[in-house]
Design a protein around this motif. Sequence first.
Motif, PDB file in Angstrom:
ATOM      1  N   LEU A 112     -24.289 -24.260  -6.274  1.00 54.04           N
ATOM      2  CA  LEU A 112     -24.743 -23.025  -5.629  1.00 54.04           C
ATOM      3  C   LEU A 112     -23.651 -22.539  -4.686  1.00 54.04           C
ATOM      4  CD1 LEU A 112     -26.992 -21.001  -4.768  1.00 54.04           C
ATOM      5  CD2 LEU A 112     -27.696 -22.716  -3.100  1.00 54.04           C
ATOM      6  N   ASN A 113     -23.049 -21.386  -4.972  1.00 54.44           N
ATOM      7  CA  ASN A 113     -21.937 -20.865  -4.166  1.00 54.44           C
ATOM      8  C   ASN A 113     -22.429 -19.914  -3.085  1.00 54.44           C
ATOM      9  OD1 ASN A 113     -19.991 -22.262  -5.570  1.00 54.44           O
ATOM     10  ND2 ASN A 113     -19.493 -20.582  -6.932  1.00 54.44           N
ATOM     11  N   ILE A 114     -21.904 -20.108  -1.875  1.00 58.81           N
ATOM     12  CA  ILE A 114     -22.230 -19.244  -0.742  1.00 58.81           C
ATOM     13  C   ILE A 114     -20.920 -18.774  -0.130  1.00 58.81           C
ATOM     14  CG2 ILE A 114     -23.405 -19.086   1.483  1.00 58.81           C
ATOM     15  CD1 ILE A 114     -25.178 -21.434   0.451  1.00 58.81           C
ATOM     16  N   LYS A 115     -20.718 -17.458  -0.108  1.00 60.73           N
ATOM     17  CA  LYS A 115     -19.479 -16.880   0.409  1.00 60.73           C
ATOM     18  C   LYS A 115     -19.457 -16.920   1.932  1.00 60.73           C
ATOM     19  CE  LYS A 115     -19.004 -13.733  -3.461  1.00 60.73           C
ATOM     20  NZ  LYS A 115     -19.003 -12.331  -3.893  1.00 60.73           N
ATOM     21  N   ALA A 116     -18.258 -16.822   2.506  1.00 63.20           N
ATOM     22  CA  ALA A 116     -18.090 -16.794   3.962  1.00 63.20           C
ATOM     23  C   ALA A 116     -18.900 -15.637   4.537  1.00 63.20           C
ATOM     24  CB  ALA A 116     -16.620 -16.641   4.321  1.00 63.20           C
ATOM     25  N   GLY A 117     -19.638 -15.922   5.618  1.00 64.38           N
ATOM     26  CA  GLY A 117     -20.446 -14.905   6.272  1.00 64.38           C
ATOM     27  C   GLY A 117     -21.838 -14.747   5.695  1.00 64.38           C
ATOM     28  N   GLU A 118     -22.139 -15.422   4.587  1.00 64.48           N
ATOM     29  CA  GLU A 118     -23.461 -15.341   3.972  1.00 64.48           C
ATOM     30  C   GLU A 118     -24.324 -16.527   4.383  1.00 64.48           C
ATOM     31  OE1 GLU A 118     -23.071 -14.940  -0.264  1.00 64.48           O
ATOM     32  OE2 GLU A 118     -22.469 -12.838  -0.100  1.00 64.48           O
ATOM     33  N   GLY A 119     -25.629 -16.340   4.268  1.00 64.23           N
ATOM     34  CA  GLY A 119     -26.576 -17.390   4.578  1.00 64.23           C
ATOM     35  C   GLY A 119     -27.412 -17.741   3.367  1.00 64.23           C
ATOM     36  N   TYR A 120     -28.189 -18.804   3.497  1.00 65.35           N
ATOM     37  CA  TYR A 120     -29.079 -19.258   2.428  1.00 65.35           C
ATOM     38  C   TYR A 120     -30.271 -19.950   3.058  1.00 65.35           C
ATOM     39  CZ  TYR A 120     -30.800 -22.010  -1.512  1.00 65.35           C
ATOM     40  OH  TYR A 120     -31.589 -22.580  -2.469  1.00 65.35           O
ATOM     41  N   SER A 121     -31.465 -19.627   2.573  1.00 62.43           N
ATOM     42  CA  SER A 121     -32.693 -20.280   3.018  1.00 62.43           C
ATOM     43  C   SER A 121     -33.527 -20.628   1.802  1.00 62.43           C
ATOM     44  CB  SER A 121     -33.508 -19.364   3.940  1.00 62.43           C
ATOM     45  OG  SER A 121     -32.860 -19.202   5.156  1.00 62.43           O
ATOM     46  N   GLU A 122     -34.185 -21.767   1.875  1.00 62.18           N
ATOM     47  CA  GLU A 122     -35.039 -22.210   0.782  1.00 62.18           C
ATOM     48  C   GLU A 122     -36.175 -23.031   1.360  1.00 62.18           C
ATOM     49  OE1 GLU A 122     -36.305 -22.573  -3.087  1.00 62.18           O
ATOM     50  OE2 GLU A 122     -34.389 -21.629  -2.626  1.00 62.18           O
ATOM     51  N   ALA A 123     -37.377 -22.757   0.873  1.00 57.12           N
ATOM     52  CA  ALA A 123     -38.555 -23.527   1.280  1.00 57.12           C
ATOM     53  C   ALA A 123     -39.107 -24.226   0.039  1.00 57.12           C
ATOM     54  CB  ALA A 123     -39.599 -22.609   1.894  1.00 57.12           C
TER      55      ALA A 123
END
Length: 107
Positions: A67-78
């Motif tokens: 799972l790729n996340i770019k600089a400045g981005e966020g990610y949330s998962e429940a």
Amino acid sequence: MPITPSPFTTPVADTDTPFNKTLALAGTEEQLVAVPGGKKGRIISLVNDGPGTVGIAFDQAATVASLNIKAGEGYSEAALQVNTDVRFINVTAAQTTTVRGVLWSGN
């Protein structure tokens, strides 16, 4: 015929584990946060402070295809069921990325 409803239960997430980690070496895969013993990781919220893109994996080694996340981005998962840890790797070569956030764990 009477209908007997069964109660809907949601797993409890009662233990927070904050993290703020920078990759020690560019091009390496490392543990981002461990799930406390006897619990399961249920909720995660994180931000990639950069520089570069990171790959995130749950209960397995992180790769550039994770799972790729770019600089400045966020990610949330429940509704997660992470048993051991969350791992990360830099996708952008020669950069040591910083990721911060919190993992909520419970039974």
